[in-house]
Design a protein around this motif. Structure first.
Motif, short mmCIF file in Angstrom:
data_model
loop_
_atom_site.label_atom_id
_atom_site.label_comp_id
_atom_site.label_asym_id
_atom_site.label_seq_id
_atom_site.Cartn_x
_atom_site.Cartn_y
_atom_site.Cartn_z
N PHE A 183 0.83 -1.21 0.00
CA PHE A 183 0.00 0.00 0.00
C PHE A 183 0.86 1.26 0.00
O PHE A 183 0.55 2.24 -0.68
N GLU A 184 1.96 1.24 0.74
CA GLU A 184 2.85 2.40 0.77
C GLU A 184 3.45 2.66 -0.61
O GLU A 184 3.60 3.82 -1.03
N LEU A 185 3.80 1.60 -1.33
CA LEU A 185 4.35 1.76 -2.68
C LEU A 185 3.30 2.34 -3.62
O LEU A 185 3.60 3.20 -4.45
N LEU A 186 2.08 1.87 -3.49
CA LEU A 186 0.99 2.37 -4.32
C LEU A 186 0.77 3.86 -4.09
O LEU A 186 0.62 4.64 -5.03
N GLU A 187 0.79 4.26 -2.83
CA GLU A 187 0.61 5.68 -2.50
C GLU A 187 1.81 6.52 -2.95
O GLU A 187 1.65 7.64 -3.44
N LYS A 188 3.00 5.98 -2.80
CA LYS A 188 4.21 6.72 -3.13
C LYS A 188 4.34 6.99 -4.63
O LYS A 188 4.71 8.08 -5.05
N TYR A 189 4.03 5.98 -5.45
CA TYR A 189 4.31 6.08 -6.87
C TYR A 189 3.13 6.49 -7.74
O TYR A 189 3.30 6.77 -8.92
N ARG A 190 1.92 6.54 -7.17
CA ARG A 190 0.81 6.99 -8.00
C ARG A 190 0.94 8.48 -8.28
O ARG A 190 1.51 9.24 -7.48
N ASP A 191 0.41 8.89 -9.41
CA ASP A 191 0.45 10.30 -9.78
C ASP A 191 -0.34 11.12 -8.77
O ASP A 191 -1.40 10.69 -8.30
N PRO A 192 0.15 12.31 -8.39
CA PRO A 192 -0.55 13.13 -7.39
C PRO A 192 -1.98 13.50 -7.78
O PRO A 192 -2.79 13.83 -6.91
N THR A 193 -2.29 13.44 -9.08
CA THR A 193 -3.65 13.79 -9.51
C THR A 193 -4.56 12.57 -9.62
O THR A 193 -5.77 12.71 -9.84
N SER A 194 -4.00 11.36 -9.50
CA SER A 194 -4.80 10.14 -9.63
C SER A 194 -5.71 9.94 -8.42
O SER A 194 -5.29 10.13 -7.28
N ILE A 195 -6.93 9.52 -8.67
CA ILE A 195 -7.85 9.17 -7.60
C ILE A 195 -7.64 7.70 -7.27
O ILE A 195 -7.59 6.85 -8.15
N LEU A 196 -7.50 7.38 -5.98
CA LEU A 196 -7.33 6.01 -5.53
C LEU A 196 -8.56 5.59 -4.74
O LEU A 196 -8.94 6.25 -3.77
N ILE A 197 -9.19 4.49 -5.18
CA ILE A 197 -10.32 3.93 -4.44
C ILE A 197 -9.97 2.49 -4.09
O ILE A 197 -9.68 1.68 -4.97
N VAL A 198 -9.97 2.19 -2.81
CA VAL A 198 -9.55 0.87 -2.35
C VAL A 198 -10.61 0.24 -1.46
O VAL A 198 -11.11 0.88 -0.53
N ALA A 199 -11.00 -1.00 -1.79
CA ALA A 199 -11.88 -1.78 -0.92
C ALA A 199 -11.01 -2.62 -0.02
O ALA A 199 -10.11 -3.32 -0.49
N THR A 200 -11.24 -2.53 1.27
CA THR A 200 -10.33 -3.21 2.19
C THR A 200 -11.00 -3.55 3.52
O THR A 200 -11.95 -2.89 3.95
N HIS A 201 -10.47 -4.61 4.16
CA HIS A 201 -10.83 -4.93 5.54
C HIS A 201 -9.74 -4.44 6.50
O HIS A 201 -9.92 -4.46 7.71
N ASP A 202 -8.62 -4.02 5.93
CA ASP A 202 -7.44 -3.68 6.71
C ASP A 202 -7.60 -2.29 7.34
O ASP A 202 -7.61 -1.28 6.64
N GLU A 203 -7.72 -2.25 8.66
CA GLU A 203 -7.96 -0.98 9.36
C GLU A 203 -6.83 0.02 9.12
O GLU A 203 -7.07 1.22 8.96
N LYS A 204 -5.58 -0.46 9.08
CA LYS A 204 -4.45 0.45 8.87
C LYS A 204 -4.52 1.12 7.51
O LYS A 204 -4.15 2.28 7.36
#
Length: 219
Positions: A183-204
């Protein structure tokens, strides 16, 4: 037309979806802005994956409308919705789903070519992303560890700088450390203008997102 870009965000307006006479998503409304991260949270069967498939145009709502950059994707023909996904959407599934016989580079390049229309450009970007993510590009996918395969799926989702990144339980098959890293890699390398939508059970993970939507399971 797909070329029209008005509002940079994704908007659900009173969206409902029924499957086999059961309401899976019921009257959901929300809006995102450019660059925002949004978590979809709920127990199994609450409709998280259905909502993501609606956002990508794989499913069409029974009621309501879904807009992305001013495009009402819920009113597009099937061929136009496929073009929408190829142009705008990067996807990470619960399991890596790589082509085992191909290299990591080839797995990422195939997706990149759908967006760039250039094998040379896609290949170069795929190699750069994989190196940044710590993956040897020529490694065969079937020989990669689970954590390495997850990094390849991150590269595959990011190539071509998609405006919308959809992640469906992206860390469910990983241990806690690899889940955090992915998840940290996904956040780090995605474009600052990209919208991220994630379905998760992971509280963190959902607490790391800027917004959270909780879905209740329908009876």
């Amino acid at each position: 037309m797909l070329g029209m870009e008005v509002d940079p965000g994704l908007s659900f307006r009173n969206v409902s979806f029924r499957y086999s006479k059961r309401d899976v998503v019921c009257d959901v409304s929300f809006e995102t802005t450019e660059g925002q991260s949004l978590a979809i949270v709920g127990e199994s069967g609450a409709g998280k994956s259905t909502l993501l498939n609606l956002a990508t145009g794989r499913l069409v709502p029974c009621q309501g409308d879904i807009f992305f950059r001013g495009i009402n994707i819920s009113r597009l023909r099937k061929s136009a919705r496929i073009k929408f996904r190829r142009t705008y959407v990067g996807t990470i599934f619960q399991f890596p789903d790589l082509i085992p016989e191909l290299s990591a580079l080839e797995n990422v390049t195939i997706v990149g070519m759908m967006r760039t229309r250039s094998e040379k450009k896609a290949n170069a970007e795929a190699e750069r992303l994989l190196m940044e993510l710590g993956i040897e590009p020529q490694q065969q996918a079937s020989l990669l560890s689970g954590g390495q395969q997850s990094r390849v799926t991150v590269a595959r989702a990011l190539i071509g700088t998609p405006a919308l990144i959809i992640a469906d339980e992206p860390t469910a098959s990983l241990d806690e450390e690899h889940a955090r890293i992915t998840f940290e890699l996904l956040e780090k390398y995605r474009d600052p203008t990209s919208i991220l939508i994630v379905a998760t059970h992971d509280e963190k993970i959902w607490k790391s997102c800027e917004r959270t939507i909780h879905l209740d399971k329908k009876m």
